[in-house]
Design a protein around this motif. Sequence first.
Motif, short mmCIF file in Angstrom:
data_model
loop_
_atom_site.label_atom_id
_atom_site.label_comp_id
_atom_site.label_asym_id
_atom_site.label_seq_id
_atom_site.Cartn_x
_atom_site.Cartn_y
_atom_site.Cartn_z
N GLN A 2 5.87 -11.92 -22.44
CA GLN A 2 6.05 -10.49 -22.33
C GLN A 2 6.94 -10.13 -21.14
OE1 GLN A 2 1.80 -10.67 -22.34
NE2 GLN A 2 1.68 -9.02 -23.80
N ARG A 3 8.10 -9.57 -21.45
CA ARG A 3 9.10 -9.31 -20.43
C ARG A 3 8.69 -8.20 -19.48
NH1 ARG A 3 14.60 -9.83 -20.19
NH2 ARG A 3 14.32 -8.50 -18.39
N ASN A 4 7.92 -7.22 -19.96
CA ASN A 4 7.65 -6.03 -19.16
C ASN A 4 6.56 -6.25 -18.12
OD1 ASN A 4 9.58 -4.59 -20.62
ND2 ASN A 4 8.10 -4.00 -22.19
N PHE A 5 5.93 -7.38 -18.12
CA PHE A 5 4.86 -7.64 -17.18
C PHE A 5 5.43 -8.16 -15.86
CE2 PHE A 5 2.16 -6.38 -20.22
CZ PHE A 5 0.99 -7.08 -20.49
N PHE A 6 4.90 -7.66 -14.76
CA PHE A 6 5.20 -8.25 -13.47
C PHE A 6 4.53 -9.62 -13.44
CE2 PHE A 6 4.81 -9.01 -8.94
CZ PHE A 6 6.00 -8.53 -8.45
N THR A 7 5.26 -10.62 -13.03
CA THR A 7 4.80 -12.00 -13.16
C THR A 7 4.34 -12.57 -11.82
OG1 THR A 7 6.28 -12.40 -15.02
CG2 THR A 7 5.47 -14.34 -13.84
N ILE A 8 3.22 -13.25 -11.84
CA ILE A 8 2.74 -14.02 -10.70
C ILE A 8 2.78 -15.49 -11.07
CG2 ILE A 8 0.82 -14.51 -9.14
CD1 ILE A 8 1.99 -11.73 -8.68
N PHE A 205 3.13 -14.90 7.71
CA PHE A 205 4.13 -13.92 7.32
C PHE A 205 4.25 -13.74 5.81
CE2 PHE A 205 5.78 -15.43 11.50
CZ PHE A 205 5.62 -14.22 12.18
N ILE A 206 3.51 -14.52 5.03
CA ILE A 206 3.63 -14.43 3.57
C ILE A 206 3.38 -13.01 3.04
CG2 ILE A 206 2.64 -15.20 1.37
CD1 ILE A 206 2.12 -17.94 2.75
N PRO A 207 2.28 -12.35 3.40
CA PRO A 207 2.04 -11.00 2.86
C PRO A 207 3.12 -10.00 3.23
CG PRO A 207 0.03 -11.91 3.83
CD PRO A 207 1.14 -12.81 4.24
N TYR A 208 3.70 -10.14 4.43
CA TYR A 208 4.74 -9.20 4.85
C TYR A 208 5.99 -9.35 3.98
CZ TYR A 208 1.83 -8.78 9.03
OH TYR A 208 0.77 -8.58 9.89
N LEU A 209 6.38 -10.58 3.70
CA LEU A 209 7.57 -10.80 2.88
C LEU A 209 7.34 -10.36 1.44
CD1 LEU A 209 8.92 -14.25 4.14
CD2 LEU A 209 9.59 -11.95 4.84
N ILE A 210 6.11 -10.53 0.95
CA ILE A 210 5.80 -10.06 -0.39
C ILE A 210 5.96 -8.56 -0.48
CG2 ILE A 210 3.92 -9.75 -2.07
CD1 ILE A 210 2.94 -12.54 -1.32
N ARG A 211 5.44 -7.85 0.49
CA ARG A 211 5.58 -6.38 0.48
C ARG A 211 7.04 -5.97 0.46
NH1 ARG A 211 1.74 -5.51 5.63
NH2 ARG A 211 -0.03 -6.74 4.88
N GLY A 220 8.87 -10.64 -10.20
CA GLY A 220 7.68 -11.46 -10.01
C GLY A 220 7.65 -12.10 -8.65
N ILE A 221 6.50 -12.64 -8.31
CA ILE A 221 6.27 -13.33 -7.04
C ILE A 221 5.80 -14.75 -7.32
CG2 ILE A 221 4.85 -13.42 -4.95
CD1 ILE A 221 6.88 -11.21 -4.80
N PHE A 222 6.38 -15.69 -6.60
CA PHE A 222 5.99 -17.09 -6.63
C PHE A 222 5.20 -17.39 -5.36
CE2 PHE A 222 6.49 -21.47 -5.45
CZ PHE A 222 6.66 -22.22 -6.61
N MET A 223 4.03 -18.02 -5.53
CA MET A 223 3.21 -18.35 -4.36
C MET A 223 2.56 -19.71 -4.56
SD MET A 223 1.08 -14.82 -3.65
CE MET A 223 0.78 -14.40 -5.38
N GLU A 224 2.61 -20.55 -3.55
CA GLU A 224 1.81 -21.76 -3.57
C GLU A 224 0.50 -21.46 -2.85
OE1 GLU A 224 4.29 -24.97 -2.23
OE2 GLU A 224 5.13 -25.22 -4.24
#
Length: 266
Positions: A2-8, A205-211, A220-224
């Motif tokens: 589904q293209r319209n979904f924000f992807t995690i 700093f991960i949450p700051y860069l995500i914001r 979308g956001i990629f996270m390990e």
Amino acid sequence: MQRNFFTIIAGPCVLEDLDTSIYLAKFLKEKTQAYGFQYIFKASFDKANRTSLYSYRGPGLKKGLEMLASIKEQVEVLITTDVHETWQVKAVAEVVDVLQIPAFLCRQTDLIVETSRTGKIINIKKGQFLSPWDTKYIVEKARAGNPKEIWLTERGTTFGYKNLVVDFRSLPIMREYADRVIFDATHSVQLPGAGEGKSGGERVFIPYLIRAAVSVGVDGIFMEIHPEPDKALCDGPNSLPLQEIERVLREIKILLDALSYVELSS
């Protein structure tokens, strides 16, 4: 897909053991779907670019693909993993939904073309040594085949020795070329080679860069992510602790809702 979904895209850096991976996949699927996000489980079967010869690389292709197939079947999630060699592509494409090209290999023409011939979505990480404008030519290579979609992922740019910086101008620039643009929030805080034969990182700093990335506009956001990053076998210093994922997802949702309101009001 589904293209319209924000992807995690989220999971451990590398496959460690099947039970932990299944637990993470189930937990992350539940949390992301609660916020209406599309979820893709990520883990590597082999980290071929470790700093040291003696660092843990993963279970390898055969066992790793068996583990990923088991996770996909048991948890019913989409899967992504990275490929490093052209001979790996066919086998990996039989298991995963999105094939990932690592940043160091983003200019490997044969690998990109072979991956694009699978008809799958391919996600290419922008090398730390490239400008966002250079990704135009990477996408041209990827279109040599017949990929379902071409995604580009920003993961920071070399900034002196053993440090990275994110130029957020890259996100709208790369969107001119790719079908979707993803922001890798955890590798962007990596300190390459800064840990005595391994990479360091500044996970605070991960949450700051995500914001910032969500505010600029990404797909979308990629996270390990790891239950105990300090015990992770790979990239622990720049992995997000599992207990922080709820807050991060909530902040992403709030920002996306705010951006939608602004667009509707303008």
